[in-house]
Design a protein around this motif. Structure first.
Motif, mmCIF file in Angstrom:
data_model
loop_
_atom_site.group_PDB
_atom_site.id
_atom_site.type_symbol
_atom_site.label_atom_id
_atom_site.label_comp_id
_atom_site.label_asym_id
_atom_site.label_seq_id
_atom_site.Cartn_x
_atom_site.Cartn_y
_atom_site.Cartn_z
ATOM 1 N N MET A 154 0.847 -1.182 0.000
ATOM 2 C CA MET A 154 0.000 0.000 0.000
ATOM 3 C C MET A 154 0.887 1.239 0.000
ATOM 4 N N THR A 155 0.591 2.177 -0.864
ATOM 5 C CA THR A 155 1.349 3.419 -0.943
ATOM 6 C C THR A 155 0.414 4.593 -0.728
ATOM 7 N N LEU A 156 1.009 5.737 -0.511
ATOM 8 C CA LEU A 156 0.238 6.972 -0.366
ATOM 9 C C LEU A 156 0.243 7.712 -1.692
ATOM 10 N N THR A 157 -0.831 8.439 -1.923
ATOM 11 C CA THR A 157 -0.923 9.330 -3.065
ATOM 12 C C THR A 157 -0.842 10.744 -2.528
ATOM 13 N N PHE A 158 0.115 11.519 -3.042
ATOM 14 C CA PHE A 158 0.321 12.881 -2.539
ATOM 15 C C PHE A 158 -0.364 13.894 -3.441
ATOM 16 N N HIS A 159 -0.952 14.893 -2.789
ATOM 17 C CA HIS A 159 -1.662 15.962 -3.484
ATOM 18 C C HIS A 159 -1.224 17.292 -2.897
ATOM 19 N N LEU A 160 -0.856 18.222 -3.768
ATOM 20 C CA LEU A 160 -0.527 19.578 -3.337
ATOM 21 C C LEU A 160 -1.773 20.433 -3.482
ATOM 22 N N ASP A 161 -2.177 21.054 -2.392
ATOM 23 C CA ASP A 161 -3.355 21.921 -2.350
ATOM 24 C C ASP A 161 -4.626 21.227 -2.826
ATOM 25 N N PRO A 162 -4.985 20.103 -2.208
ATOM 26 C CA PRO A 162 -6.229 19.433 -2.593
ATOM 27 C C PRO A 162 -7.433 20.277 -2.198
ATOM 28 N N PRO A 163 -8.556 20.115 -2.880
ATOM 29 C CA PRO A 163 -9.771 20.822 -2.459
ATOM 30 C C PRO A 163 -10.144 20.371 -1.043
ATOM 31 N N LEU A 164 -10.354 21.317 -0.163
ATOM 32 C CA LEU A 164 -10.616 20.996 1.243
ATOM 33 C C LEU A 164 -12.105 20.846 1.490
ATOM 34 N N THR A 165 -12.579 19.647 1.377
ATOM 35 C CA THR A 165 -13.970 19.333 1.676
ATOM 36 C C THR A 165 -14.115 19.204 3.194
ATOM 37 N N PRO A 166 -15.342 19.265 3.714
ATOM 38 C CA PRO A 166 -15.525 19.036 5.158
ATOM 39 C C PRO A 166 -14.983 17.676 5.608
ATOM 40 N N THR A 167 -15.129 16.656 4.782
ATOM 41 C CA THR A 167 -14.617 15.329 5.129
ATOM 42 C C THR A 167 -13.093 15.342 5.220
ATOM 43 N N LEU A 168 -12.443 16.005 4.269
ATOM 44 C CA LEU A 168 -10.986 16.095 4.287
ATOM 45 C C LEU A 168 -10.513 16.913 5.483
ATOM 46 N N HIS A 169 -11.199 18.003 5.758
ATOM 47 C CA HIS A 169 -10.887 18.850 6.918
ATOM 48 C C HIS A 169 -10.932 18.018 8.192
ATOM 49 N N ASP A 170 -11.991 17.257 8.372
ATOM 50 C CA ASP A 170 -12.119 16.402 9.561
ATOM 51 C C ASP A 170 -11.059 15.305 9.573
ATOM 52 N N GLY A 171 -10.712 14.792 8.405
ATOM 53 C CA GLY A 171 -9.672 13.763 8.325
ATOM 54 C C GLY A 171 -8.314 14.284 8.752
ATOM 55 N N ILE A 172 -8.006 15.532 8.388
ATOM 56 C CA ILE A 172 -6.735 16.138 8.807
ATOM 57 C C ILE A 172 -6.734 16.346 10.321
ATOM 58 N N LEU A 173 -7.865 16.787 10.865
ATOM 59 C CA LEU A 173 -7.964 16.943 12.322
ATOM 60 C C LEU A 173 -7.764 15.608 13.044
ATOM 61 N N THR A 174 -8.362 14.563 12.524
ATOM 62 C CA THR A 174 -8.207 13.237 13.129
ATOM 63 C C THR A 174 -6.765 12.774 13.042
ATOM 64 N N LEU A 175 -6.137 12.956 11.883
ATOM 65 C CA LEU A 175 -4.730 12.606 11.703
ATOM 66 C C LEU A 175 -3.875 13.336 12.727
ATOM 67 N N TRP A 176 -4.059 14.637 12.833
ATOM 68 C CA TRP A 176 -3.255 15.467 13.732
ATOM 69 C C TRP A 176 -3.449 15.022 15.183
ATOM 70 N N SER A 177 -4.684 14.743 15.543
ATOM 71 C CA SER A 177 -4.988 14.276 16.894
ATOM 72 C C SER A 177 -4.349 12.915 17.156
ATOM 73 N N ASP A 178 -4.485 11.993 16.220
ATOM 74 C CA ASP A 178 -3.916 10.655 16.391
ATOM 75 C C ASP A 178 -2.399 10.708 16.512
ATOM 76 N N VAL A 179 -1.750 11.538 15.691
ATOM 77 C CA VAL A 179 -0.295 11.673 15.751
ATOM 78 C C VAL A 179 0.117 12.283 17.094
ATOM 79 N N SER A 180 -0.575 13.327 17.508
ATOM 80 C CA SER A 180 -0.264 13.976 18.790
ATOM 81 C C SER A 180 -0.436 13.014 19.954
ATOM 82 N N ASN A 181 -1.532 12.278 19.955
ATOM 83 C CA ASN A 181 -1.817 11.366 21.062
ATOM 84 C C ASN A 181 -0.899 10.148 21.083
ATOM 85 N N ALA A 182 -0.234 9.875 19.966
ATOM 86 C CA ALA A 182 0.756 8.804 19.921
ATOM 87 C C ALA A 182 2.140 9.320 20.329
ATOM 88 N N GLY A 183 2.199 10.608 20.711
ATOM 89 C CA GLY A 183 3.467 11.193 21.154
ATOM 90 C C GLY A 183 4.211 11.954 20.085
#
Length: 174
Positions: A1-30
């Motif tokens: 499995m690989t990641l697909t990178f996007h520069l300046d993707p359209p920020l939908t509400p779902t994507l916005h929430d996904g970034i918040l979840t990512l940031w929270s998960d990374v922070s809470n993992a230290g």
């Protein structure tokens, strides 16, 4: 499995929430991305909104790595300098890979994608980033071509008796 990178993707509400979840998960993992656990997405939201405002003003660019399901798995923000004598380099902020994806080479892929993006910006000769001491991040960044160019001992207070170095790393693009 690989990641697909996007520069300046359209920020939908779902994507916005996904970034918040990512940031929270990374922070809470230290992860050293501006917060100390425990933290909730709602506590992170104001900081994300600052980044999004800077994007709307043309001062930041978002590099987003999506997993095959379209879920945010990695991010980095590239920030342009506004000082007329420093417009030849960009800052790389909020560099993170979801804990479930760490150890798979995605951090290196994210940094390579950030380097490619910066090379496409007019007049950019280098990328600078700051990292928190105590995690060994400077060794990871060095293995990706960055050089330590500055260190302020104890500049970051993560707890009353826990001070970390603020380390500046540089990747020349020329």
């Amino acid at each position: 499995m690989t990641l697909t990178f996007h520069l300046d993707p359209p920020l939908t509400p779902t994507l916005h929430d996904g970034i918040l979840t990512l940031w929270s998960d990374v922070s809470n993992a230290g992860g050293a991305v501006g917060f100390v656990p425990p933290v909730t997405p709602e506590e992170i939201r104001p900081e994300l909104l600052k980044h999004l405002t800077a994007m709307a003003e043309g001062r930041h660019r978002l590099l987003l790595g999506l997993d095959p399901t379209g879920t945010p798995a990695a991010t980095a923000f590239l920030s342009f300098n506004t000082h007329r004598l420093m417009t030849h380099w960009v800052w790389l902020y909020t560099v993170m890979v979801h804990p479930a994806h760490q150890g798979k080479g995605y951090g290196r892929a994210l940094l390579a994608a950030a380097e490619d993006a910066a090379r496409d910006f007019d007049g950019i000769d280098a990328i600078r980033l700051g990292c928190r001491g105590g995690h060994g991040l400077e060794h990871f960044y060095a293995s990706c071509g960055y050089k330590e160019v500055g260190r302020v001992p104890g500049a970051i207070r993560v707890a009353p008796d826990d001070h970390r170095d603020d380390i500046t790393m540089l990747l020349p693009l020329t």
